[in-house]
Design an enzyme around this catalytic site. Structure first.
Site, PDB file in Angstrom:
ATOM      1  N   SER A 115      29.763  38.867 -58.440  1.00 43.18           N
ATOM      2  CA  SER A 115      28.920  39.062 -57.269  1.00 43.18           C
ATOM      3  C   SER A 115      29.730  39.783 -56.202  1.00 43.18           C
ATOM      4  CB  SER A 115      28.496  37.695 -56.746  1.00 43.18           C
ATOM      5  OG  SER A 115      28.117  37.794 -55.393  1.00 43.18           O
ATOM      6  N   SER A 116      29.013  40.523 -55.351  1.00 45.07           N
ATOM      7  CA  SER A 116      29.726  41.245 -54.288  1.00 45.07           C
ATOM      8  C   SER A 116      30.306  40.290 -53.248  1.00 45.07           C
ATOM      9  CB  SER A 116      28.789  42.252 -53.621  1.00 45.07           C
ATOM     10  OG  SER A 116      27.670  41.587 -53.082  1.00 45.07           O
ATOM     11  N   CYS A 117      29.915  39.008 -53.286  1.00 46.97           N
ATOM     12  CA  CYS A 117      30.474  38.068 -52.295  1.00 46.97           C
ATOM     13  C   CYS A 117      31.900  37.672 -52.623  1.00 46.97           C
ATOM     14  CB  CYS A 117      29.588  36.840 -52.124  1.00 46.97           C
ATOM     15  SG  CYS A 117      29.658  35.761 -53.534  1.00 46.97           S
ATOM     16  N   TYR A 144      31.204  29.527 -53.998  1.00 47.80           N
ATOM     17  CA  TYR A 144      30.655  30.363 -55.079  1.00 47.80           C
ATOM     18  C   TYR A 144      31.584  31.547 -55.361  1.00 47.80           C
ATOM     19  CZ  TYR A 144      27.281  33.501 -57.396  1.00 47.80           C
ATOM     20  OH  TYR A 144      26.640  34.343 -58.268  1.00 47.80           O
ATOM     21  N   LYS A 148      33.574  32.687 -58.828  1.00 46.14           N
ATOM     22  CA  LYS A 148      33.403  34.003 -59.455  1.00 46.14           C
ATOM     23  C   LYS A 148      34.735  34.757 -59.547  1.00 46.14           C
ATOM     24  CE  LYS A 148      29.068  34.126 -60.574  1.00 46.14           C
ATOM     25  NZ  LYS A 148      28.678  34.305 -61.990  1.00 46.14           N
ATOM     26  N   HIS A 187      17.095  34.316 -52.062  1.00 41.47           N
ATOM     27  CA  HIS A 187      17.807  35.323 -51.287  1.00 41.47           C
ATOM     28  C   HIS A 187      16.808  36.003 -50.357  1.00 41.47           C
ATOM     29  CE1 HIS A 187      20.928  34.814 -54.417  1.00 41.47           C
ATOM     30  NE2 HIS A 187      21.726  35.073 -53.400  1.00 41.47           N
TER      31      HIS A 187
HETATM   32  P1  GDP Z   1      23.887  36.784 -48.537  1.00 36.86           P
HETATM   33  O1  GDP Z   1      23.723  38.253 -48.851  1.00 36.86           O
HETATM   34  O2  GDP Z   1      24.877  36.100 -49.414  1.00 36.86           O
HETATM   35  O3  GDP Z   1      24.175  36.558 -47.081  1.00 36.86           O
HETATM   36  O4  GDP Z   1      22.525  36.054 -48.908  1.00 36.86           O
HETATM   37  P2  GDP Z   1      20.984  36.086 -48.473  1.00 36.86           P
HETATM   38  O5  GDP Z   1      20.251  37.096 -49.291  1.00 36.86           O
HETATM   39  O6  GDP Z   1      20.507  34.675 -48.577  1.00 36.86           O
HETATM   40  O7  GDP Z   1      20.953  36.500 -46.942  1.00 36.86           O
HETATM   41  C1  GDP Z   1      21.149  37.825 -46.500  1.00 36.86           C
HETATM   42  C2  GDP Z   1      20.858  37.960 -45.022  1.00 36.86           C
HETATM   43  O8  GDP Z   1      19.446  37.855 -44.812  1.00 36.86           O
HETATM   44  C3  GDP Z   1      21.500  36.902 -44.120  1.00 36.86           C
HETATM   45  O9  GDP Z   1      21.931  37.548 -42.930  1.00 36.86           O
HETATM   46  C4  GDP Z   1      20.339  35.966 -43.824  1.00 36.86           C
HETATM   47  O10 GDP Z   1      20.479  35.258 -42.602  1.00 36.86           O
HETATM   48  C5  GDP Z   1      19.180  36.964 -43.732  1.00 36.86           C
HETATM   49  N1  GDP Z   1      17.853  36.359 -43.896  1.00 36.86           N
HETATM   50  C6  GDP Z   1      16.799  36.574 -43.069  1.00 36.86           C
HETATM   51  N2  GDP Z   1      15.748  35.839 -43.430  1.00 36.86           N
HETATM   52  C7  GDP Z   1      16.122  35.167 -44.545  1.00 36.86           C
HETATM   53  C8  GDP Z   1      15.444  34.241 -45.388  1.00 36.86           C
HETATM   54  O11 GDP Z   1      14.294  33.874 -45.185  1.00 36.86           O
HETATM   55  N3  GDP Z   1      16.129  33.763 -46.468  1.00 36.86           N
HETATM   56  C9  GDP Z   1      17.406  34.150 -46.740  1.00 36.86           C
HETATM   57  N4  GDP Z   1      18.024  33.666 -47.828  1.00 36.86           N
HETATM   58  N5  GDP Z   1      18.088  34.998 -45.925  1.00 36.86           N
HETATM   59  C10 GDP Z   1      17.455  35.497 -44.853  1.00 36.86           C
END
Ligand code: GDP
Length: 328
Positions: A115-117, A144, A148, A187
């Site tokens: 994962s890119s994280c 996580y 990875k 996500h």
């Molecule tokens: P990340 O890429 O590991 O940070 O995972 P996410 O896909 O869960 O979140 C990406 C970004 O989208 C973060 O800045 C979240 O705060 C934002 N975000 C906005 N609304 C949402 C939501 O409803 N769900 C999630 N998961 N992220 C959200």
């Protein structure tokens, strides 16, 4: 970087671990479409990969020539933040057991999906593979990420110690048909599709989106990722991981606008800044992947429409019975 000249034998048995998940199911579809005649998926309900003996017994029986490891405990920012113990321990167990069993079963080619994280929170953008282990991780998903990273080191160790031709792919944020829409685990892209779709169905005037809207993310459609995985198994054999992305990112605010337009929501978008933003930016440097001759094909607006169609057909409640608007 070494490029492998011969493609996989299409009659080889390919085991896809995590075949009911977003990525695993797309890999199974892609392998079948490419003419593979012996594709075997394992779902968590078939074999518990956190169980060392069960995993070993399964691989010894099946004797695959190729393994794609898409099995993992995954989730969005909220789930990662809430359950770091499970994200660390389950992922370590799954990959340790699967790799040991694949080695015992003499598996020649294995692709591990990371994962890119795994990259540092403040890595240079776009993030080259060489940024791995050069700085502190983002806190919301560090458990996580460490699991990875251990998987990458394990693959490299099997190569060095036992000469295994195993490889690692590091996808950026993946989305597409088959995604998780449960707001506690999803996500951002599926979360927004669901929230905007529900708001439109209910005639709500406002949708609340998490964070500030300024973080930037890159999104790869799962069918493109599956194609890239097969391309790498056919053409790549090197210890260095390969980033899989599209080479472009956008802000969460821009993503929210795209999703709102796709579902036809015309109301207001507001921001819940009490929710974490996570990493400020996560754009992958995809030059290594491009050098192998692969390019993505599915643009984000098209991919969002495709995912929305799948969501409406498979997940959304029938018209009028839609669930409540949720902030997670
Ligand atoms: P990340 O890429 O590991 O940070 O995972 P996410 O896909 O869960 O979140 C990406 C970004 O989208 C973060 O800045 C979240 O705060 C934002 N975000 C906005 N609304 C949402 C939501 O409803 N769900 C999630 N998961 N992220 C959200």
């Amino acid at each position: 970087m070494s490029v492998r000249p011969t493609a996989l034998d299409r009659s080889a048995t390919v085991l896809v671990a995590g075949s009911s998940g977003l990525v695993g199911s797309a890999v199974v579809r892609r392998l079948r479409a490419e003419g593979f005649t012996s594709v075997v998926g394992i779902r968590s309900t078939d074999v518990d990969l956190t169980d060392e003996r069960a995993t070993l017994a399964h691989l010894r029986l099946l004797r695959p020539a190729v393994v794609v490891d898409a099995a993992a405990r995954v989730g969005g920012i909220a789930a990662n933040d809430a359950e770091p113990v499970e994200f660390l321990a389950d992922n370590l167990r799954i990959q340790t057991n699967l790799f040991a069993a694949a080695h015992a079963a003499d598996v020649d080619r294995l692709l591990f999906l990371g994962s890119s994280c795994i990259y540092p929170k403040h890595a240079p953008q776009p993030i080259p593979e060489s940024a791995l282990l050069t700085g502190p991780l983002e806190e919301t998903n560090s458990a996580y990420a460490i699991a990875k990273i251990a998987g990458v080191i394990a693959v490299q160790s099997y190569r060095r110690q036992y000469g295994r031709r195993w490889i690692c792919a590091m996808p950026t944020n993946v989305y597409g048909p088959g995604d998780t829409f449960d707001p506690a685990r999803s996500h951002v892209l599926p979360a927004l599709l669901q929230r905007f779709h529900t708001a439109r169905a209910e005639g709500a005037g406002e949708v609340v989106v998490w964070g500030s809207g300024t973080p930037r993310r890159e999104f790869v459609h799962v069918d493109d990722l599956a194609a890239a995985c097969l391309h790498l198994l056919d053409h790549y054999d090197d210890p260095a991981p390969v980033n899989v992305g599209v080479g472009e990112d956008l802000s969460i605010a821009e993503l929210a606008r795209l999703v709102a337009d796709a579902v036809g929501f015309t109301g207001r978008i507001s921001w819940d800044t009490g929710r974490p933003d996570g990493t400020p930016r996560k754009l992958l440097d995809v030059s290594r992947l491009r050098a192998t001759g692969w390019r993505p094909r599915i643009g984000l607006p098209e991919g969002i429409r495709d995912t929305l169609g799948w969501y409406v057909e498979h997940v959304a409640a029938p018209a009028g019975a839609g669930g409540s608007r949720r902030g997670g």
